[in-house]
Design an enzyme around this catalytic site. Sequence first.
Site, PDB file in Angstrom:
ATOM      1  N   GLY A 295     -15.715  36.784   7.091  1.00  0.00           N
ATOM      2  CA  GLY A 295     -16.291  37.529   8.208  1.00  0.00           C
ATOM      3  C   GLY A 295     -16.497  36.655   9.429  1.00  0.00           C
TER       4      GLY A 295
ATOM      5  N   ASP B 235     -17.908  25.594   4.767  1.00  0.00           N
ATOM      6  CA  ASP B 235     -16.724  25.084   4.097  1.00  0.00           C
ATOM      7  C   ASP B 235     -16.901  23.606   3.755  1.00  0.00           C
ATOM      8  OD1 ASP B 235     -15.452  27.507   4.278  1.00  0.00           O
ATOM      9  OD2 ASP B 235     -14.295  26.985   6.067  1.00  0.00           O
TER      10      ASP B 235
ATOM     11  N   GLY C  88      -5.041  33.662   7.482  1.00  0.00           N
ATOM     12  CA  GLY C  88      -5.121  35.120   7.424  1.00  0.00           C
ATOM     13  C   GLY C  88      -6.250  35.665   8.262  1.00  0.00           C
ATOM     14  N   ASP C  89      -7.378  34.968   8.281  1.00  0.00           N
ATOM     15  CA  ASP C  89      -8.509  35.392   9.101  1.00  0.00           C
ATOM     16  C   ASP C  89      -8.200  35.249  10.586  1.00  0.00           C
ATOM     17  OD1 ASP C  89      -9.998  35.925   6.801  1.00  0.00           O
ATOM     18  OD2 ASP C  89     -10.788  33.888   6.722  1.00  0.00           O
TER      19      ASP C  89
ATOM     20  N   GLU D 161       4.539  32.535   6.346  1.00  0.00           N
ATOM     21  CA  GLU D 161       5.484  31.980   7.323  1.00  0.00           C
ATOM     22  C   GLU D 161       6.560  32.981   7.725  1.00  0.00           C
ATOM     23  OE1 GLU D 161       8.502  29.782   4.136  1.00  0.00           O
ATOM     24  OE2 GLU D 161       7.106  28.603   5.349  1.00  0.00           O
TER      25      GLU D 161
ATOM     26  N   GLY E  28     -16.111  31.330   5.895  1.00  0.00           N
ATOM     27  CA  GLY E  28     -16.430  32.678   5.437  1.00  0.00           C
ATOM     28  C   GLY E  28     -15.518  33.654   6.158  1.00  0.00           C
TER      29      GLY E  28
ATOM     30  N   SER F  78      -9.653  24.995  13.505  1.00  0.00           N
ATOM     31  CA  SER F  78      -8.223  25.075  13.828  1.00  0.00           C
ATOM     32  C   SER F  78      -7.895  26.242  14.750  1.00  0.00           C
ATOM     33  CB  SER F  78      -7.407  25.212  12.539  1.00  0.00           C
ATOM     34  OG  SER F  78      -7.545  26.505  11.974  1.00  0.00           O
TER      35      SER F  78
END
Length: 309
Positions: A41, A13, A252-253, A224, A39, A292
Amino acid sequence: MSRIAVIGSNMVDLITYVDRMPNAGETLEAPRFALGCGGKGANQAVSAARLGADVLFITCVGDDLFADGTVANLEACGIDTCYVRRISGASSGVAPIFVQPDSHNSILIIKGANNSIRPSTIDEAADALRQSALIVLQLEIALETVYAAIDFASENAVPVLLNPAPAVADFDPARLSKLDFLIPNESELALLSGLEVSSVETAFAAARLLVERGCRHVIATLGENGALYVGQDGEWTVPGQRVRAVDTTGAGDAFVGCFAKFWSDGHDIRQAMQEAVAYSACSVTAYGTQSSYPDAAAFQTFCHERSAA
Protein backbone atom coordinates in the site's frame (compact mmCIF):
# COMPACT_ATOMS: atom_id res chain seq x y z
CA MET A 1 -5.78 17.49 -9.59
CA SER A 2 -7.70 14.26 -8.94
CA ARG A 3 -7.16 12.60 -5.56
CA ILE A 4 -6.14 8.95 -5.29
CA ALA A 5 -7.04 7.10 -2.08
CA VAL A 6 -4.82 4.15 -1.26
CA ILE A 7 -6.03 1.74 1.42
CA GLY A 8 -3.37 -0.74 2.38
CA SER A 9 -0.29 -1.90 4.18
CA ASN A 10 2.94 -0.27 5.19
CA MET A 11 6.11 -2.16 6.08
CA VAL A 12 9.65 -1.47 7.11
CA ASP A 13 11.85 -3.25 4.59
CA LEU A 14 14.87 -5.10 5.99
CA ILE A 15 16.78 -5.74 2.78
CA THR A 16 19.71 -8.16 2.66
CA TYR A 17 21.67 -8.55 -0.58
CA VAL A 18 23.03 -12.10 -0.78
CA ASP A 19 25.45 -14.00 -3.00
CA ARG A 20 23.17 -17.00 -2.48
CA MET A 21 20.56 -18.14 0.02
CA PRO A 22 21.95 -20.28 2.89
CA ASN A 23 21.10 -23.94 3.18
CA ALA A 24 19.38 -25.29 6.30
CA GLY A 25 21.73 -24.90 9.28
CA GLU A 26 24.22 -22.85 7.28
CA THR A 27 25.48 -19.37 8.15
CA LEU A 28 26.71 -17.09 5.36
CA GLU A 29 28.08 -13.57 5.28
CA ALA A 30 26.01 -11.19 3.13
CA PRO A 31 27.68 -8.30 1.33
CA ARG A 32 25.11 -5.54 1.92
CA PHE A 33 22.10 -4.53 4.02
CA ALA A 34 19.63 -1.66 3.65
CA LEU A 35 16.73 -0.41 5.76
CA GLY A 36 13.83 1.16 3.90
CA CYS A 37 10.13 1.91 3.88
CA GLY A 38 7.85 -0.48 2.02
CA GLY A 39 4.58 -2.38 2.13
CA LYS A 40 2.45 -2.73 -0.97
CA GLY A 41 0.00 0.00 0.00
CA ALA A 42 2.71 2.47 0.97
CA ASN A 43 4.76 1.65 -2.12
CA GLN A 44 1.84 2.37 -4.42
CA ALA A 45 0.98 5.56 -2.56
CA VAL A 46 4.59 6.77 -2.71
CA SER A 47 5.09 5.99 -6.40
CA ALA A 48 1.93 7.93 -7.31
CA ALA A 49 2.87 10.83 -5.03
CA ARG A 50 6.44 11.02 -6.35
CA LEU A 51 4.96 11.53 -9.81
CA GLY A 52 2.88 14.45 -8.55
CA ALA A 53 -0.43 12.79 -7.64
CA ASP A 54 -2.59 14.02 -4.76
CA VAL A 55 -2.62 10.92 -2.52
CA LEU A 56 -4.53 10.03 0.65
CA PHE A 57 -3.16 6.95 2.43
CA ILE A 58 -5.26 4.94 4.87
CA THR A 59 -3.24 2.53 7.03
CA CYS A 60 -2.13 1.63 10.57
CA VAL A 61 1.30 1.71 12.22
CA GLY A 62 2.46 0.31 15.54
CA ASP A 63 3.77 2.09 18.61
CA ASP A 64 7.38 0.97 18.12
CA LEU A 65 10.49 2.74 16.87
CA PHE A 66 9.54 2.16 13.22
CA ALA A 67 6.25 4.10 13.36
CA ASP A 68 7.60 7.65 13.46
CA GLY A 69 9.93 6.98 10.54
CA THR A 70 7.12 5.47 8.48
CA VAL A 71 4.83 8.47 9.00
CA ALA A 72 7.65 10.96 8.42
CA ASN A 73 8.54 9.23 5.15
CA LEU A 74 4.94 9.38 3.91
CA GLU A 75 4.67 13.06 4.76
CA ALA A 76 8.02 13.80 3.11
CA CYS A 77 6.54 12.34 -0.08
CA GLY A 78 3.60 14.75 0.17
CA ILE A 79 1.04 12.10 1.14
CA ASP A 80 -1.97 13.01 3.28
CA THR A 81 -1.59 10.96 6.50
CA CYS A 82 -4.68 12.15 8.37
CA TYR A 83 -6.05 8.58 8.35
CA VAL A 84 -2.82 6.86 9.41
CA ARG A 85 -3.71 5.35 12.80
CA ARG A 86 -1.23 4.33 15.54
CA ILE A 87 -2.16 1.05 17.26
CA SER A 88 -1.14 0.77 20.91
CA GLY A 89 0.67 -2.44 21.78
CA ALA A 90 1.19 -3.50 18.17
CA SER A 91 4.38 -3.77 16.17
CA SER A 92 4.68 -2.01 12.87
CA GLY A 93 4.71 -4.23 9.82
CA VAL A 94 8.13 -5.48 8.73
CA ALA A 95 9.37 -7.25 5.60
CA PRO A 96 12.70 -9.12 5.56
CA ILE A 97 13.77 -9.16 1.89
CA PHE A 98 16.59 -11.20 0.35
CA VAL A 99 17.91 -10.00 -3.00
CA GLN A 100 20.06 -12.35 -5.11
CA PRO A 101 22.73 -11.35 -7.66
CA ASP A 102 20.31 -11.87 -10.58
CA SER A 103 18.08 -9.14 -8.99
CA HIS A 104 15.32 -11.58 -8.03
CA ASN A 105 14.07 -11.51 -4.47
CA SER A 106 12.44 -13.56 -1.70
CA ILE A 107 10.25 -11.77 0.83
CA LEU A 108 8.68 -12.52 4.22
CA ILE A 109 6.04 -10.20 5.67
CA ILE A 110 4.94 -9.70 9.28
CA LYS A 111 1.77 -7.62 9.11
CA GLY A 112 1.74 -6.29 12.68
CA ALA A 113 -0.44 -3.16 12.95
CA ASN A 114 -1.64 -3.68 9.38
CA ASN A 115 -4.00 -6.30 10.81
CA SER A 116 -5.87 -3.43 12.48
CA ILE A 117 -7.03 -2.01 9.14
CA ARG A 118 -10.63 -3.18 9.44
CA PRO A 119 -13.98 -2.47 7.72
CA SER A 120 -14.60 0.19 10.38
CA THR A 121 -11.55 2.00 8.97
CA ILE A 122 -13.47 2.42 5.70
CA ASP A 123 -16.41 3.90 7.62
CA GLU A 124 -14.16 6.40 9.39
CA ALA A 125 -12.77 7.68 6.08
CA ALA A 126 -16.06 7.50 4.14
CA ASP A 127 -16.38 11.21 3.36
CA ALA A 128 -12.84 11.44 2.01
CA LEU A 129 -13.23 8.25 -0.01
CA ARG A 130 -16.41 9.50 -1.70
CA GLN A 131 -14.46 12.50 -3.01
CA SER A 132 -11.68 10.37 -4.50
CA ALA A 133 -11.12 9.82 -8.22
CA LEU A 134 -9.83 6.30 -7.60
CA ILE A 135 -9.52 3.87 -4.67
CA VAL A 136 -6.47 1.59 -4.81
CA LEU A 137 -6.33 -1.72 -2.90
CA GLN A 138 -4.02 -4.72 -2.41
CA LEU A 139 -4.22 -7.92 -0.35
CA GLU A 140 -1.68 -7.30 2.43
CA ILE A 141 -4.56 -6.34 4.73
CA ALA A 142 -7.57 -8.30 5.98
CA LEU A 143 -9.65 -9.68 3.11
CA GLU A 144 -12.88 -8.53 4.77
CA THR A 145 -11.52 -4.96 4.71
CA VAL A 146 -10.75 -5.26 1.00
CA TYR A 147 -14.29 -6.54 0.40
CA ALA A 148 -15.74 -3.67 2.44
CA ALA A 149 -13.76 -1.14 0.41
CA ILE A 150 -14.84 -2.70 -2.91
CA ASP A 151 -18.48 -2.69 -1.79
CA PHE A 152 -18.16 0.94 -0.63
CA ALA A 153 -16.66 2.00 -3.94
CA SER A 154 -19.40 0.22 -5.88
CA GLU A 155 -22.18 1.73 -3.77
CA ASN A 156 -20.74 5.23 -4.12
CA ALA A 157 -19.74 5.06 -7.81
CA VAL A 158 -16.05 5.56 -7.06
CA PRO A 159 -13.70 3.73 -9.45
CA VAL A 160 -11.72 0.99 -7.68
CA LEU A 161 -8.46 -0.75 -8.58
CA LEU A 162 -7.32 -4.01 -7.00
CA ASN A 163 -3.79 -5.33 -7.16
CA PRO A 164 -4.45 -8.91 -5.92
CA ALA A 165 -1.12 -9.35 -4.16
CA PRO A 166 -0.11 -11.36 -2.27
CA ALA A 167 -2.36 -13.77 -4.16
CA VAL A 168 -5.14 -15.67 -2.38
CA ALA A 169 -6.93 -18.71 -3.79
CA ASP A 170 -10.31 -17.99 -2.19
CA PHE A 171 -10.94 -14.43 -3.42
CA ASP A 172 -14.70 -13.91 -3.75
CA PRO A 173 -15.47 -14.04 -7.51
CA ALA A 174 -18.60 -11.93 -6.97
CA ARG A 175 -16.36 -8.98 -6.08
CA LEU A 176 -14.69 -9.14 -9.50
CA SER A 177 -17.83 -7.66 -11.09
CA LYS A 178 -17.48 -4.61 -8.83
CA LEU A 179 -13.91 -3.85 -9.87
CA ASP A 180 -13.01 -1.25 -12.45
CA PHE A 181 -9.40 -2.41 -12.68
CA LEU A 182 -7.74 -5.69 -11.73
CA ILE A 183 -3.93 -5.63 -12.02
CA PRO A 184 -2.36 -9.05 -11.28
CA ASN A 185 1.03 -10.42 -12.22
CA GLU A 186 1.29 -13.75 -14.02
CA SER A 187 1.13 -15.99 -10.93
CA GLU A 188 -1.77 -14.00 -9.44
CA LEU A 189 -3.59 -14.14 -12.78
CA ALA A 190 -3.19 -17.92 -12.83
CA LEU A 191 -4.49 -18.32 -9.28
CA LEU A 192 -7.53 -16.09 -9.83
CA SER A 193 -8.49 -17.62 -13.15
CA GLY A 194 -7.60 -21.24 -12.38
CA LEU A 195 -5.74 -21.44 -15.71
CA GLU A 196 -2.06 -22.04 -16.37
CA VAL A 197 -0.25 -18.84 -17.32
CA SER A 198 3.06 -19.56 -19.02
CA SER A 199 3.05 -17.26 -22.05
CA VAL A 200 1.47 -14.09 -23.39
CA GLU A 201 -1.18 -16.19 -25.15
CA THR A 202 -2.18 -18.05 -21.97
CA ALA A 203 -2.16 -14.76 -20.04
CA PHE A 204 -4.63 -13.34 -22.55
CA ALA A 205 -6.86 -16.41 -22.12
CA ALA A 206 -6.82 -16.08 -18.32
CA ALA A 207 -7.54 -12.35 -18.49
CA ARG A 208 -10.47 -12.95 -20.85
CA LEU A 209 -11.96 -15.41 -18.37
CA LEU A 210 -11.82 -12.80 -15.58
CA VAL A 211 -13.49 -10.24 -17.84
CA GLU A 212 -16.21 -12.80 -18.57
CA ARG A 213 -16.69 -13.08 -14.81
CA GLY A 214 -17.45 -9.38 -14.65
CA CYS A 215 -14.23 -7.41 -14.21
CA ARG A 216 -14.30 -4.36 -16.51
CA HIS A 217 -10.58 -4.01 -17.17
CA VAL A 218 -7.83 -6.59 -16.54
CA ILE A 219 -4.20 -5.48 -16.84
CA ALA A 220 -1.65 -8.25 -16.37
CA THR A 221 1.94 -7.27 -15.64
CA LEU A 222 4.48 -9.51 -17.38
CA GLY A 223 7.77 -8.40 -15.83
CA GLU A 224 10.40 -7.58 -18.44
CA ASN A 225 7.83 -8.40 -21.15
CA GLY A 226 5.64 -5.41 -20.27
CA ALA A 227 1.89 -5.72 -19.72
CA LEU A 228 -1.31 -6.72 -21.48
CA TYR A 229 -4.87 -5.44 -21.40
CA VAL A 230 -8.21 -7.21 -21.81
CA GLY A 231 -11.48 -5.44 -21.17
CA GLN A 232 -14.23 -3.17 -22.40
CA ASP A 233 -11.79 -1.23 -24.60
CA GLY A 234 -10.46 -4.28 -26.47
CA GLU A 235 -7.15 -6.14 -26.16
CA TRP A 236 -3.52 -5.08 -26.53
CA THR A 237 -0.01 -5.43 -25.20
CA VAL A 238 2.50 -2.82 -24.09
CA PRO A 239 6.03 -4.14 -24.65
CA GLY A 240 8.59 -4.10 -21.86
CA GLN A 241 11.66 -1.90 -21.80
CA ARG A 242 15.06 -3.56 -21.68
CA VAL A 243 17.15 -2.22 -18.82
CA ARG A 244 19.97 -3.46 -16.62
CA ALA A 245 18.00 -4.64 -13.57
CA VAL A 246 19.76 -4.66 -10.20
CA ASP A 247 16.76 -5.06 -7.84
CA THR A 248 13.19 -5.96 -8.85
CA THR A 249 11.76 -5.37 -5.35
CA GLY A 250 8.63 -3.21 -5.57
CA ALA A 251 8.52 -3.04 -9.36
CA GLY A 252 4.90 -4.22 -9.46
CA ASP A 253 3.91 -1.56 -6.94
CA ALA A 254 5.71 1.07 -9.02
CA PHE A 255 3.56 -0.01 -11.98
CA VAL A 256 0.30 0.24 -10.01
CA GLY A 257 1.05 3.63 -8.46
CA CYS A 258 2.14 5.10 -11.79
CA PHE A 259 -0.88 3.67 -13.60
CA ALA A 260 -3.21 5.10 -10.93
CA LYS A 261 -1.65 8.56 -11.32
CA PHE A 262 -1.81 8.75 -15.11
CA TRP A 263 -5.22 7.10 -15.43
CA SER A 264 -6.69 9.49 -12.83
CA ASP A 265 -5.28 12.43 -14.78
CA GLY A 266 -6.59 11.50 -18.22
CA HIS A 267 -8.65 8.28 -18.11
CA ASP A 268 -6.54 6.92 -20.98
CA ILE A 269 -5.81 3.28 -20.10
CA ARG A 270 -3.28 2.61 -22.86
CA GLN A 271 -1.25 5.74 -22.11
CA ALA A 272 -1.32 5.01 -18.37
CA MET A 273 -0.05 1.48 -19.08
CA GLN A 274 2.77 2.81 -21.26
CA GLU A 275 3.85 5.19 -18.51
CA ALA A 276 3.59 2.43 -15.90
CA VAL A 277 5.70 -0.04 -17.89
CA ALA A 278 8.41 2.61 -18.29
CA TYR A 279 8.22 3.63 -14.62
CA SER A 280 8.54 0.08 -13.33
CA ALA A 281 11.48 -0.50 -15.69
CA CYS A 282 13.16 2.60 -14.32
CA SER A 283 12.61 1.40 -10.75
CA VAL A 284 14.52 -1.87 -11.23
CA THR A 285 17.67 0.00 -12.26
CA ALA A 286 18.17 1.18 -8.66
CA TYR A 287 18.42 -0.59 -5.31
CA GLY A 288 15.66 -0.70 -2.72
CA THR A 289 11.90 -0.35 -2.90
CA GLN A 290 10.59 3.19 -2.47
CA SER A 291 14.16 4.47 -2.72
CA SER A 292 14.18 3.24 -6.34
CA TYR A 293 11.07 5.19 -7.36
CA PRO A 294 12.00 8.32 -9.36
CA ASP A 295 10.18 11.60 -9.01
CA ALA A 296 8.50 13.19 -12.04
CA ALA A 297 11.63 15.01 -13.21
CA ALA A 298 13.90 11.96 -12.93
CA PHE A 299 11.31 9.81 -14.68
CA GLN A 300 11.02 12.32 -17.51
CA THR A 301 14.81 12.26 -17.91
CA PHE A 302 14.76 8.44 -18.03
CA CYS A 303 12.08 8.46 -20.73
CA HIS A 304 13.90 11.08 -22.81
CA GLU A 305 17.16 9.15 -22.60
CA ARG A 306 15.39 5.95 -23.67
CA SER A 307 13.76 7.74 -26.59
CA ALA A 308 17.08 9.23 -27.70
CA ALA A 309 18.77 5.84 -27.51
